[in-house]
Design a protein around this motif. Structure first.
Motif, PDB file in Angstrom:
ATOM      1  N   ALA A 273       0.842  -1.200   0.000  1.00  0.00           N
ATOM      2  CA  ALA A 273       0.000   0.000   0.000  1.00  0.00           C
ATOM      3  C   ALA A 273       0.875   1.247   0.000  1.00  0.00           C
ATOM      4  O   ALA A 273       1.941   1.273   0.603  1.00  0.00           O
ATOM      5  CB  ALA A 273      -0.916   0.007   1.216  1.00  0.00           C
ATOM      6  N   TYR A 274       0.393   2.269  -0.695  1.00  0.00           N
ATOM      7  CA  TYR A 274       1.038   3.578  -0.731  1.00  0.00           C
ATOM      8  C   TYR A 274       0.058   4.600  -0.168  1.00  0.00           C
ATOM      9  O   TYR A 274      -1.083   4.664  -0.604  1.00  0.00           O
ATOM     10  CB  TYR A 274       1.401   3.973  -2.161  1.00  0.00           C
ATOM     11  N   TYR A 275       0.530   5.394   0.788  1.00  0.00           N
ATOM     12  CA  TYR A 275      -0.285   6.445   1.394  1.00  0.00           C
ATOM     13  C   TYR A 275       0.231   7.783   0.904  1.00  0.00           C
ATOM     14  O   TYR A 275       1.359   8.181   1.211  1.00  0.00           O
ATOM     15  CB  TYR A 275      -0.198   6.358   2.923  1.00  0.00           C
ATOM     16  N   PHE A 276      -0.571   8.474   0.109  1.00  0.00           N
ATOM     17  CA  PHE A 276      -0.203   9.779  -0.436  1.00  0.00           C
ATOM     18  C   PHE A 276      -0.801  10.873   0.434  1.00  0.00           C
ATOM     19  O   PHE A 276      -2.007  10.863   0.727  1.00  0.00           O
ATOM     20  CB  PHE A 276      -0.723   9.924  -1.865  1.00  0.00           C
ATOM     21  N   ALA A 277       0.053  11.825   0.834  1.00  0.00           N
ATOM     22  CA  ALA A 277      -0.383  12.897   1.728  1.00  0.00           C
ATOM     23  C   ALA A 277       0.526  14.102   1.520  1.00  0.00           C
ATOM     24  O   ALA A 277       1.446  14.067   0.710  1.00  0.00           O
ATOM     25  CB  ALA A 277      -0.308  12.420   3.176  1.00  0.00           C
ATOM     26  N   ASN A 278       0.237  15.165   2.270  1.00  0.00           N
ATOM     27  CA  ASN A 278       1.171  16.294   2.327  1.00  0.00           C
ATOM     28  C   ASN A 278       1.182  16.854   3.743  1.00  0.00           C
ATOM     29  O   ASN A 278       0.340  16.518   4.568  1.00  0.00           O
ATOM     30  CB  ASN A 278       0.866  17.354   1.267  1.00  0.00           C
ATOM     31  N   LYS A 279       2.152  17.705   4.003  1.00  0.00           N
ATOM     32  CA  LYS A 279       2.373  18.198   5.365  1.00  0.00           C
ATOM     33  C   LYS A 279       1.284  19.116   5.880  1.00  0.00           C
ATOM     34  O   LYS A 279       1.093  19.243   7.076  1.00  0.00           O
ATOM     35  CB  LYS A 279       3.718  18.909   5.429  1.00  0.00           C
ATOM     36  N   THR A 280       0.557  19.776   4.979  1.00  0.00           N
ATOM     37  CA  THR A 280      -0.449  20.739   5.418  1.00  0.00           C
ATOM     38  C   THR A 280      -1.852  20.142   5.565  1.00  0.00           C
ATOM     39  O   THR A 280      -2.756  20.824   6.034  1.00  0.00           O
ATOM     40  CB  THR A 280      -0.516  21.924   4.433  1.00  0.00           C
ATOM     41  N   CYS A 281      -2.034  18.906   5.183  1.00  0.00           N
ATOM     42  CA  CYS A 281      -3.345  18.261   5.232  1.00  0.00           C
ATOM     43  C   CYS A 281      -3.607  17.688   6.627  1.00  0.00           C
ATOM     44  O   CYS A 281      -2.957  16.738   7.053  1.00  0.00           O
ATOM     45  CB  CYS A 281      -3.405  17.155   4.174  1.00  0.00           C
ATOM     46  N   ARG A 282      -4.564  18.267   7.335  1.00  0.00           N
ATOM     47  CA  ARG A 282      -4.889  17.795   8.686  1.00  0.00           C
ATOM     48  C   ARG A 282      -5.499  16.400   8.668  1.00  0.00           C
ATOM     49  O   ARG A 282      -5.231  15.585   9.539  1.00  0.00           O
ATOM     50  CB  ARG A 282      -5.842  18.765   9.368  1.00  0.00           C
ATOM     51  N   THR A 283      -6.331  16.135   7.681  1.00  0.00           N
ATOM     52  CA  THR A 283      -6.930  14.803   7.566  1.00  0.00           C
ATOM     53  C   THR A 283      -5.841  13.758   7.350  1.00  0.00           C
ATOM     54  O   THR A 283      -5.880  12.684   7.951  1.00  0.00           O
ATOM     55  CB  THR A 283      -7.953  14.765   6.406  1.00  0.00           C
ATOM     56  N   CYS A 284      -4.880  14.086   6.502  1.00  0.00           N
ATOM     57  CA  CYS A 284      -3.763  13.167   6.239  1.00  0.00           C
ATOM     58  C   CYS A 284      -3.011  12.834   7.531  1.00  0.00           C
ATOM     59  O   CYS A 284      -2.695  11.669   7.788  1.00  0.00           O
ATOM     60  CB  CYS A 284      -2.780  13.786   5.245  1.00  0.00           C
ATOM     61  N   LYS A 285      -2.742  13.855   8.303  1.00  0.00           N
ATOM     62  CA  LYS A 285      -2.018  13.666   9.565  1.00  0.00           C
ATOM     63  C   LYS A 285      -2.816  12.817  10.541  1.00  0.00           C
ATOM     64  O   LYS A 285      -2.262  11.985  11.251  1.00  0.00           O
ATOM     65  CB  LYS A 285      -1.696  15.016  10.206  1.00  0.00           C
ATOM     66  N   GLY A 286      -4.122  13.042  10.604  1.00  0.00           N
ATOM     67  CA  GLY A 286      -4.966  12.291  11.526  1.00  0.00           C
ATOM     68  C   GLY A 286      -5.155  10.836  11.128  1.00  0.00           C
ATOM     69  O   GLY A 286      -5.224   9.952  11.986  1.00  0.00           O
ATOM     70  N   LEU A 287      -5.222  10.578   9.825  1.00  0.00           N
ATOM     71  CA  LEU A 287      -5.436   9.213   9.343  1.00  0.00           C
ATOM     72  C   LEU A 287      -4.173   8.365   9.341  1.00  0.00           C
ATOM     73  O   LEU A 287      -4.243   7.143   9.486  1.00  0.00           O
ATOM     74  CB  LEU A 287      -6.006   9.232   7.920  1.00  0.00           C
ATOM     75  N   TRP A 288      -3.026   8.985   9.151  1.00  0.00           N
ATOM     76  CA  TRP A 288      -1.783   8.235   8.997  1.00  0.00           C
ATOM     77  C   TRP A 288      -1.547   7.213  10.107  1.00  0.00           C
ATOM     78  O   TRP A 288      -1.279   6.040   9.804  1.00  0.00           O
ATOM     79  CB  TRP A 288      -0.590   9.183   8.852  1.00  0.00           C
ATOM     80  N   PRO A 289      -1.620   7.559  11.394  1.00  0.00           N
ATOM     81  CA  PRO A 289      -1.368   6.548  12.429  1.00  0.00           C
ATOM     82  C   PRO A 289      -2.363   5.388  12.372  1.00  0.00           C
ATOM     83  O   PRO A 289      -2.002   4.240  12.636  1.00  0.00           O
ATOM     84  CB  PRO A 289      -1.515   7.313  13.754  1.00  0.00           C
ATOM     85  N   LYS A 290      -3.609   5.681  12.007  1.00  0.00           N
ATOM     86  CA  LYS A 290      -4.625   4.635  11.913  1.00  0.00           C
ATOM     87  C   LYS A 290      -4.340   3.705  10.737  1.00  0.00           C
ATOM     88  O   LYS A 290      -4.453   2.484  10.861  1.00  0.00           O
ATOM     89  CB  LYS A 290      -6.014   5.256  11.761  1.00  0.00           C
ATOM     90  N   VAL A 291      -3.974   4.284   9.613  1.00  0.00           N
ATOM     91  CA  VAL A 291      -3.636   3.480   8.433  1.00  0.00           C
ATOM     92  C   VAL A 291      -2.399   2.637   8.729  1.00  0.00           C
ATOM     93  O   VAL A 291      -2.358   1.441   8.426  1.00  0.00           O
ATOM     94  CB  VAL A 291      -3.406   4.381   7.198  1.00  0.00           C
ATOM     95  N   GLU A 292      -1.404   3.261   9.328  1.00  0.00           N
ATOM     96  CA  GLU A 292      -0.162   2.560   9.660  1.00  0.00           C
ATOM     97  C   GLU A 292      -0.438   1.358  10.572  1.00  0.00           C
ATOM     98  O   GLU A 292       0.067   0.252  10.336  1.00  0.00           O
ATOM     99  CB  GLU A 292       0.799   3.541  10.324  1.00  0.00           C
ATOM    100  N   LYS A 293      -1.259   1.559  11.578  1.00  0.00           N
ATOM    101  CA  LYS A 293      -1.595   0.479  12.513  1.00  0.00           C
ATOM    102  C   LYS A 293      -2.345  -0.647  11.798  1.00  0.00           C
ATOM    103  O   LYS A 293      -2.036  -1.826  11.988  1.00  0.00           O
ATOM    104  CB  LYS A 293      -2.457   1.033  13.650  1.00  0.00           C
ATOM    105  N   LEU A 294      -3.305  -0.293  10.970  1.00  0.00           N
ATOM    106  CA  LEU A 294      -4.099  -1.285  10.251  1.00  0.00           C
ATOM    107  C   LEU A 294      -3.223  -2.113   9.308  1.00  0.00           C
ATOM    108  O   LEU A 294      -3.376  -3.329   9.221  1.00  0.00           O
ATOM    109  CB  LEU A 294      -5.221  -0.596   9.469  1.00  0.00           C
ATOM    110  N   MET A 295      -2.290  -1.476   8.636  1.00  0.00           N
ATOM    111  CA  MET A 295      -1.408  -2.205   7.726  1.00  0.00           C
ATOM    112  C   MET A 295      -0.487  -3.140   8.502  1.00  0.00           C
ATOM    113  O   MET A 295      -0.248  -4.272   8.084  1.00  0.00           O
ATOM    114  CB  MET A 295      -0.573  -1.246   6.869  1.00  0.00           C
ATOM    115  N   LYS A 296       0.018  -2.700   9.650  1.00  0.00           N
ATOM    116  CA  LYS A 296       0.859  -3.567  10.483  1.00  0.00           C
ATOM    117  C   LYS A 296       0.074  -4.782  10.959  1.00  0.00           C
ATOM    118  O   LYS A 296       0.574  -5.906  10.940  1.00  0.00           O
ATOM    119  CB  LYS A 296       1.408  -2.798  11.689  1.00  0.00           C
ATOM    120  N   GLU A 297      -1.163  -4.559  11.388  1.00  0.00           N
ATOM    121  CA  GLU A 297      -2.002  -5.664  11.870  1.00  0.00           C
ATOM    122  C   GLU A 297      -2.260  -6.692  10.772  1.00  0.00           C
ATOM    123  O   GLU A 297      -2.398  -7.880  11.049  1.00  0.00           O
ATOM    124  CB  GLU A 297      -3.343  -5.128  12.391  1.00  0.00           C
ATOM    125  N   ASN A 298      -2.331  -6.243   9.532  1.00  0.00           N
ATOM    126  CA  ASN A 298      -2.614  -7.127   8.409  1.00  0.00           C
ATOM    127  C   ASN A 298      -1.358  -7.542   7.646  1.00  0.00           C
ATOM    128  O   ASN A 298      -1.450  -8.183   6.604  1.00  0.00           O
ATOM    129  CB  ASN A 298      -3.600  -6.451   7.445  1.00  0.00           C
TER     130      ASN A 298
END
Length: 90
Positions: A3-28
């Protein structure tokens, strides 16, 4: 699957989702790469990423199998992963 997660530094949604996506990918046990669209615009262009956040899944043959963008939740990502893995394991 990768999986590739595309984001940028100014996107608040990106920052908020990243730890959740990271955790989900590790679990799977799915390899995950974070790509900043401002630092690597050529990769974003090649993968036709026009908005952030975008999560792109690639299979073993390096072909896109699914994409989530803008508004998505962990439940729908997990549902996709479950469906994909059940198909691959049958």
């Amino acid at each position: 699957m990768k999986a590739y997660y595309f984001a940028n530094k100014t996107c608040r949604t990106c920052k908020g989702l990243w730890p959740k996506v990271e955790k989900l990918m590790k679990e799977n046990k799915i390899e995950l790469e974070y790509i900043d669209v401002e630092e690597k615009p050529e990769i974003s262009g090649q993968m036709l990423v026009f908005s952030v956040p975008t999560l792109v899944f690639i299979d073993e043959d390096n072909k896109e199998i699914n994409r989530f963008y803008r508004n998505f939740g962990m439940q729908e990502i997990q549902a996709f992963i479950d469906r994909y893995l059940s198909i691959m394991n049958s």
